[in-house]
Write an enzyme that holds these catalytic residues in place. Structure first.
Site, PDB file in Angstrom:
ATOM      1  N   ASN A  12       0.864  -1.192   0.000  1.00 32.27           N
ATOM      2  CA  ASN A  12       0.000   0.000   0.000  1.00 32.27           C
ATOM      3  C   ASN A  12       0.894   1.233   0.000  1.00 32.27           C
ATOM      4  OD1 ASN A  12      -1.810   2.054   0.489  1.00 32.27           O
ATOM      5  ND2 ASN A  12      -2.262   1.461   2.599  1.00 32.27           N
ATOM      6  N   TRP A  13       0.956   1.894  -1.157  1.00 36.28           N
ATOM      7  CA  TRP A  13       1.854   3.055  -1.274  1.00 36.28           C
ATOM      8  C   TRP A  13       1.297   4.286  -0.565  1.00 36.28           C
ATOM      9  CZ3 TRP A  13       3.501   3.249  -7.175  1.00 36.28           C
ATOM     10  CH2 TRP A  13       4.160   2.056  -7.506  1.00 36.28           C
ATOM     11  N   LYS A  14       0.033   4.267  -0.198  1.00 35.32           N
ATOM     12  CA  LYS A  14      -0.624   5.443   0.389  1.00 35.32           C
ATOM     13  C   LYS A  14      -0.430   6.641  -0.565  1.00 35.32           C
ATOM     14  CE  LYS A  14       0.218   3.433   4.866  1.00 35.32           C
ATOM     15  NZ  LYS A  14      -0.008   3.578   6.277  1.00 35.32           N
ATOM     16  N   HIS A 104      -9.636   0.927   4.599  1.00 31.39           N
ATOM     17  CA  HIS A 104      -8.355   1.101   5.304  1.00 31.39           C
ATOM     18  C   HIS A 104      -8.585   2.008   6.512  1.00 31.39           C
ATOM     19  CE1 HIS A 104      -4.262   2.323   6.216  1.00 31.39           C
ATOM     20  NE2 HIS A 104      -3.882   1.217   5.579  1.00 31.39           N
ATOM     21  N   GLU A 106      -7.019   4.402   7.657  1.00 31.81           N
ATOM     22  CA  GLU A 106      -6.834   5.835   7.412  1.00 31.81           C
ATOM     23  C   GLU A 106      -8.064   6.440   6.751  1.00 31.81           C
ATOM     24  OE1 GLU A 106      -3.023   5.493   5.479  1.00 31.81           O
ATOM     25  OE2 GLU A 106      -2.170   4.867   7.389  1.00 31.81           O
ATOM     26  N   GLU A 174      -5.485  -5.432  10.247  1.00 30.36           N
ATOM     27  CA  GLU A 174      -4.470  -4.418  10.514  1.00 30.36           C
ATOM     28  C   GLU A 174      -4.792  -3.704  11.827  1.00 30.36           C
ATOM     29  OE1 GLU A 174      -2.403  -2.970   6.811  1.00 30.36           O
ATOM     30  OE2 GLU A 174      -4.272  -1.876   6.834  1.00 30.36           O
ATOM     31  N   GLY A 180       2.312   1.787  10.930  1.00 33.01           N
ATOM     32  CA  GLY A 180       3.284   2.890  10.888  1.00 33.01           C
ATOM     33  C   GLY A 180       3.957   3.176  12.211  1.00 33.01           C
ATOM     34  N   SER A 220       3.334  -2.542  10.396  1.00 36.32           N
ATOM     35  CA  SER A 220       4.783  -2.592  10.665  1.00 36.32           C
ATOM     36  C   SER A 220       5.422  -3.919  10.268  1.00 36.32           C
ATOM     37  CB  SER A 220       5.056  -2.254  12.138  1.00 36.32           C
ATOM     38  OG  SER A 220       4.620  -0.938  12.419  1.00 36.32           O
ATOM     39  N   GLY A 242       4.848   1.223   4.837  1.00 33.67           N
ATOM     40  CA  GLY A 242       6.159   1.877   4.713  1.00 33.67           C
ATOM     41  C   GLY A 242       7.199   1.041   3.975  1.00 33.67           C
TER      42      GLY A 242
HETATM   43  C1  PEP Z   1      -0.803   0.057   6.070  1.00 31.56           C
HETATM   44  O1  PEP Z   1      -0.929   1.257   5.967  1.00 31.56           O
HETATM   45  O2  PEP Z   1      -1.673  -0.690   5.553  1.00 31.56           O
HETATM   46  C2  PEP Z   1       0.336  -0.482   6.793  1.00 31.56           C
HETATM   47  C3  PEP Z   1       0.302  -1.727   7.143  1.00 31.56           C
HETATM   48  O3  PEP Z   1       1.380   0.382   7.062  1.00 31.56           O
HETATM   49  P1  PEP Z   1       2.810   0.005   7.716  1.00 31.56           P
HETATM   50  O4  PEP Z   1       3.308  -1.271   7.085  1.00 31.56           O
HETATM   51  O5  PEP Z   1       3.681   1.155   7.419  1.00 31.56           O
HETATM   52  O6  PEP Z   1       2.584  -0.194   9.196  1.00 31.56           O
END
Ligand code: PEP
Length: 262
Positions: A12-14, A104, A106, A174, A180, A220, A242
């Site tokens: 997921n590049w966001k 998601h 976010e 998640e 993050g 993470s 990330g």
């Molecule tokens: C995400 O945003 O879906 C995610 C898992 O982010 P990260 O790997 O940076 O925790």
């Protein structure tokens, strides 16, 4: 019933990488995986760029015979019409997307997406031939108040409401506190939630769907912890934020079977 689920590693590049950067990134990732002779039939790979990158990614993937899938980070619940700023699932299908992220954390947090809206988006995705990657997870407050699984289970039940038996979906568990933060759940914690999530899929979509549905862990994930998650029986891959923006890290995550025994 013995069903083998092909692991899926999704990035997921966001809101990162414009279309020119996306082209360079996808080319480098492809080279890295081709150099490593990655077997896409044994571990599937998908990237989720911003909307404005999708046409460039589509062109590159078809020109260079790139084997990884791609999808969008969101879609509209509507098929078309006066919905300024929204993107229809039909447009995503026309761009060759196979998947779309839905719900998601976010989007739930910063865009006020409710369980009802997410359920409508899941239906829209399926109606347009996209596989929704349905994201669920508890906040740190939820964890303290209700334990780990209550909120993700309720979110998934709401997201699947009204779907036909056998619908093709992916679930991403998640924990919001892990996204993050550098503080991933342990594989055991993730498995303890993945198991009841699979039971929800079974109750709503039937046993065959429960057996074939991939449940990803996200939060993470990096090259050093992916193997532990992949050893759990109900975890079939990862949604990576990330670390999916770093070629070496993401390709090491994808190649988890090679650098650590699973
Ligand atoms: C995400 O945003 O879906 C995610 C898992 O982010 P990260 O790997 O940076 O925790």
């Amino acid at each position: 019933m013995v069903v083998t689920r092909t692991p899926l590693i999704a990035g997921n590049w966001k809101m990162n990488l414009d279309h020119l950067q996306a082209i360079a990134f996808v080319q480098k990732l492809d080279w890295a995986l081709k150099d490593a002779k990655h077997d896409f039939a044994s571990v599937e790979v998908a990237v989720f760029p911003p909307f404005t990158d999708l046409r460039s990614v589509q062109t590159l993937v078809s020109a260079d015979k790139i084997e990884f899938a791609y999808g969008a980070q969101d879609l509209s619940a509507h098929a078309s019409g006066a919905y300024t700023g929204e993107i229809s699932g039909a447009f995503l299908s026309a761009l060759g997307c196979g998947y779309v992220l839905v719900g998601h954390s976010e989007r739930r947090q910063y865009h006020g997406e409710t369980d009802e809206l997410i359920a409508a988006k899941v239906k829209a995705a399926i109606a347009h031939g996209l596989v929704p990657v349905i994201c669920v997870g508890e906040t740190a407050g939820d964890l303290e108040e209700h334990g780990a699984s209550a909120v993700p289970v309720a979110q998934l039940e709401a997201a699947l409401a009204g779907l036909p038996k056998g619908a093709d979906i992916v679930v991403a568990y998640e924990p919001v506190w892990a996204i993050g933060s550098g503080q991933a759940a342990t594989p055991e914690q993730a498995e303890q939630v993945a198991l009841p999530l699979r039971a929800v899929v079974g109750r709503v979509l039937g046993d065959a769907a429960a057996a074939k549905t991939r449940i990803l862990y996200g939060g993470s994930v990096g090259a050093s912890n992916i193997a532990g998650f992949m050893r759990e029986p109900n975890i079939d891959g990862a949604l990576v934020g990330g670390a999916s923006l770093k070629i070496n890290d993401f390709s090491a995550i994808i190649r988890y079977q090679k650098h650590v025994g699973v």
